[in-house]
Design a protein around this motif. Structure first.
Motif, PDB file in Angstrom:
ATOM      1  N   UNK A 246      18.030 -48.001   5.502  1.00  0.00           N
ATOM      2  CA  UNK A 246      18.787 -47.759   6.728  1.00  0.00           C
ATOM      3  C   UNK A 246      19.220 -46.314   6.883  1.00  0.00           C
ATOM      4  N   UNK A 247      20.083 -46.035   7.877  1.00  0.00           N
ATOM      5  CA  UNK A 247      20.559 -44.660   8.089  1.00  0.00           C
ATOM      6  C   UNK A 247      21.334 -44.172   6.878  1.00  0.00           C
ATOM      7  N   UNK A 248      21.040 -42.966   6.422  1.00  0.00           N
ATOM      8  CA  UNK A 248      21.731 -42.467   5.239  1.00  0.00           C
ATOM      9  C   UNK A 248      21.720 -40.945   5.213  1.00  0.00           C
ATOM     10  N   UNK A 249      22.669 -40.423   4.522  1.00  0.00           N
ATOM     11  CA  UNK A 249      22.714 -38.995   4.258  1.00  0.00           C
ATOM     12  C   UNK A 249      21.742 -38.668   3.136  1.00  0.00           C
ATOM     13  N   UNK A 250      21.221 -37.447   3.144  1.00  0.00           N
ATOM     14  CA  UNK A 250      20.463 -36.952   2.000  1.00  0.00           C
ATOM     15  C   UNK A 250      21.472 -36.439   0.969  1.00  0.00           C
ATOM     16  N   UNK A 251      21.106 -36.599  -0.302  1.00  0.00           N
ATOM     17  CA  UNK A 251      21.973 -36.131  -1.377  1.00  0.00           C
ATOM     18  C   UNK A 251      21.360 -34.933  -2.084  1.00  0.00           C
ATOM     19  N   UNK A 252      22.216 -34.007  -2.537  1.00  0.00           N
ATOM     20  CA  UNK A 252      21.731 -32.752  -3.110  1.00  0.00           C
ATOM     21  C   UNK A 252      22.398 -32.449  -4.445  1.00  0.00           C
ATOM     22  N   UNK A 253      21.668 -31.740  -5.263  1.00  0.00           N
ATOM     23  CA  UNK A 253      22.177 -31.290  -6.555  1.00  0.00           C
ATOM     24  C   UNK A 253      21.700 -29.859  -6.756  1.00  0.00           C
ATOM     25  N   UNK A 254      22.597 -28.994  -7.207  1.00  0.00           N
ATOM     26  CA  UNK A 254      22.216 -27.589  -7.373  1.00  0.00           C
ATOM     27  C   UNK A 254      21.507 -27.398  -8.705  1.00  0.00           C
ATOM     28  N   UNK A 255      20.271 -26.957  -8.639  1.00  0.00           N
ATOM     29  CA  UNK A 255      19.454 -26.725  -9.832  1.00  0.00           C
ATOM     30  C   UNK A 255      18.884 -25.317  -9.748  1.00  0.00           C
ATOM     31  N   UNK A 256      19.202 -24.493 -10.715  1.00  0.00           N
ATOM     32  CA  UNK A 256      18.680 -23.133 -10.734  1.00  0.00           C
ATOM     33  C   UNK A 256      19.069 -22.331  -9.515  1.00  0.00           C
ATOM     34  N   UNK A 257      20.269 -22.567  -8.999  1.00  0.00           N
ATOM     35  CA  UNK A 257      20.754 -21.830  -7.844  1.00  0.00           C
ATOM     36  C   UNK A 257      20.259 -22.354  -6.509  1.00  0.00           C
ATOM     37  N   UNK A 258      19.470 -23.423  -6.516  1.00  0.00           N
ATOM     38  CA  UNK A 258      18.953 -23.989  -5.273  1.00  0.00           C
ATOM     39  C   UNK A 258      19.455 -25.417  -5.086  1.00  0.00           C
ATOM     40  N   UNK A 259      19.638 -25.806  -3.815  1.00  0.00           N
ATOM     41  CA  UNK A 259      19.996 -27.179  -3.498  1.00  0.00           C
ATOM     42  C   UNK A 259      18.731 -28.028  -3.503  1.00  0.00           C
ATOM     43  N   UNK A 260      18.636 -28.954  -4.431  1.00  0.00           N
ATOM     44  CA  UNK A 260      17.471 -29.826  -4.549  1.00  0.00           C
ATOM     45  C   UNK A 260      17.825 -31.196  -3.980  1.00  0.00           C
ATOM     46  N   UNK A 261      16.940 -31.746  -3.151  1.00  0.00           N
ATOM     47  CA  UNK A 261      17.158 -33.069  -2.564  1.00  0.00           C
ATOM     48  C   UNK A 261      16.896 -34.137  -3.634  1.00  0.00           C
ATOM     49  N   UNK A 262      17.932 -34.870  -4.003  1.00  0.00           N
ATOM     50  CA  UNK A 262      17.824 -35.903  -5.039  1.00  0.00           C
ATOM     51  C   UNK A 262      18.165 -37.283  -4.465  1.00  0.00           C
ATOM     52  N   UNK A 263      17.911 -37.445  -3.163  1.00  0.00           N
ATOM     53  CA  UNK A 263      18.256 -38.690  -2.500  1.00  0.00           C
ATOM     54  C   UNK A 263      17.594 -39.893  -3.148  1.00  0.00           C
ATOM     55  N   UNK A 264      16.302 -39.771  -3.408  1.00  0.00           N
ATOM     56  CA  UNK A 264      15.529 -40.893  -3.926  1.00  0.00           C
ATOM     57  C   UNK A 264      15.446 -40.855  -5.445  1.00  0.00           C
ATOM     58  N   UNK A 265      15.402 -42.020  -6.034  1.00  0.00           N
ATOM     59  CA  UNK A 265      15.259 -42.102  -7.478  1.00  0.00           C
ATOM     60  C   UNK A 265      15.625 -43.486  -7.975  1.00  0.00           C
ATOM     61  N   UNK A 266      15.120 -43.835  -9.135  1.00  0.00           N
ATOM     62  CA  UNK A 266      15.449 -45.103  -9.772  1.00  0.00           C
ATOM     63  C   UNK A 266      16.841 -44.966 -10.398  1.00  0.00           C
ATOM     64  N   UNK A 267      17.793 -45.753  -9.914  1.00  0.00           N
ATOM     65  CA  UNK A 267      19.169 -45.642 -10.404  1.00  0.00           C
ATOM     66  C   UNK A 267      19.509 -46.782 -11.358  1.00  0.00           C
TER      67      UNK A 267
END
Length: 384
Positions: A246-267
């Motif tokens: 459904x509708x969702x925000x993208x999630x981010x994590x700072x890696x090496x000075x860059x914002x990396x999109x980590x929305x998807x993944x096996x949790x």
């Protein structure tokens, strides 16, 4: 993947930690404009997007937002955007356990060994010395499998964060594998008067729920809480499900000075300690219902609210799946909060029934951004 390799992978992801907002800032009453200013201050700290949902005791709800839910498109966070809620999942799991206590199917004073024989064993760990109450209140002394490898999230190097879409996605974990990571190391001191936060406790509680009911913990949470309250935007991910429905925000994590999109993944690594998805509005409904006594008996709720100091912040009290704080305008706030790669949720319900949930699409915070988040929650709870 070997146990040691899995441990190293888990060690570099941000644990599902408590994020209930507190603040030592001034407690003057705030207007809605002041709340907006405070959440704008959060995005100025480098967090992509923020949303705050405020629900009054009469059920009237309003939503404020700042920044973006998708840095690629610049799209704002939608009012009904779903997010990963991290350790708020613990409050759901704890509620199911307390319902089972109400039903006479679980004894809080019984040992983990009694219900899950042989699971907590090795390296000095002994399930006979850990009670179900200890698991709920983090007084077990069991090592947190998330930090078992010793690395800190801020020490993550480029390419180390294992997420779906990377060269080596985070693998699927079973609860037993997560507990094995924990019990491969000696336990810490088990202080019955201080909560030493460990995700391992709530993985074991999920295993307890399944053992007692004969059904997956996710199914029990769904039937007993989500369906009962009509939380249409809340769910427990299916095994090996990587996206957010459904509708969702993208999630981010700072890696090496860059914002990396980590929305998807096996949790699956978060499980009953932090894997659920919800919205701010649904979280407000859940915590309001729980604290109003709609989900457990008055006696069980009183036990959930009996706290010990929390090792992460001794000024906070940890009950059985609930956290108590006092904010700057003198209000007692109950809730939980959580952080998981890409998302943080914080807030709570005051004793008058006003509930606030602030979500943002980032997890690693500086001291300054953490204070900005606390002030935003404070403003929302203290406004008149």
């Amino acid at each position: 993947m070997t146990t040691s390799r899995r441990r190293a992978t888990l060690a570099v992801i941000a644990g599902a930690a408590i994020a209930l907002g507190t603040s030592a800032c001034g407690g003057a009453p705030s207007s809605g404009d002041a709340v907006q200013q405070k959440i704008d201050a959060v995005t100025k700290q480098g967090i992509p997007g923020v949303q705050v949902v405020i629900t009054n005791p009469d059920g009237r709800t309003r939503t404020l937002r700042s920044g973006v839910g998708d840095t690629a498109t610049g799209t704002p966070i939608a009012d009904d955007a779903r997010v990963r809620i991290g350790s708020n999942t613990k409050a759901f799991a704890a509620t199911v356990v307390m319902q089972l206590v109400d039903e006479g199917r679980v004894d809080l004073g019984a040992s983990v060994e009694h219900y899950l024989p042989g699971i907590v064993r090795g390296s000095g760990n002994d399930g006979n010395r850990v009670t179900i109450r200890d698991l709920l209140q983090h007084t077990s002394g069991l090592t947190d499998y998330v930090v078992a490898g010793g690395a800190k999230p801020e020490d993550v190097k480029p390419g180390q964060l294992q997420i779906a879409g990377s060269e080596e996605p985070l693998p699927h974990f079973t609860p037993a594998e997560l507990v094995k990571i924990s019990t491969s190391l000696p336990p810490g001191p088990a202080d019955k008067d201080v909560a030493a936060y460990s995700n391992t406790n709530y993985i074991l509680l999920g295993m307890l729920i399944e053992e007692v009911t004969g059904r997956p913990a996710a199914d029990e949470i769904t039937t007993r809480i989500i369906d009962r309250l009509g939380l249409a935007d809340t769910y427990f991910p299916r095994p090996e499900e990587t996206g957010i429905r459904g509708p969702h925000s993208h999630g981010y994590h700072r890696v090496g000075g860059k914002q990396v999109d980590v929305t998807d993944g096996d949790v699956s690594w978060a499980g009953t300690a932090g894997a659920m998805v919800s919205t701010g509005a649904d979280l407000n409904r859940f915590f309001t219902a729980l604290l109003r006594g709609d989900l457990v008996s008055a006696d069980r709720l009183a036990e959930m609210k009996r706290t010990v100091p929390l090792n992460k912040n001794p000024d906070d009290g940890y009950g059985l799946g609930l956290v108590r704080v006092h904010n700057s305008c003198g209000k007692e706030i109950w809730g939980h909060g959580g952080g998981i790669p890409g998302f943080t949720t914080a807030g709570g319900v005051d004793t008058a029934g006003r509930s606030v949930t602030l979500t943002f699409n980032h997890v690693a915070m500086t001291k300054e951004s953490g204070e900005a988040v606390s002030q935003a929650i404070d403003a929302a709870l203290c406004e008149r």
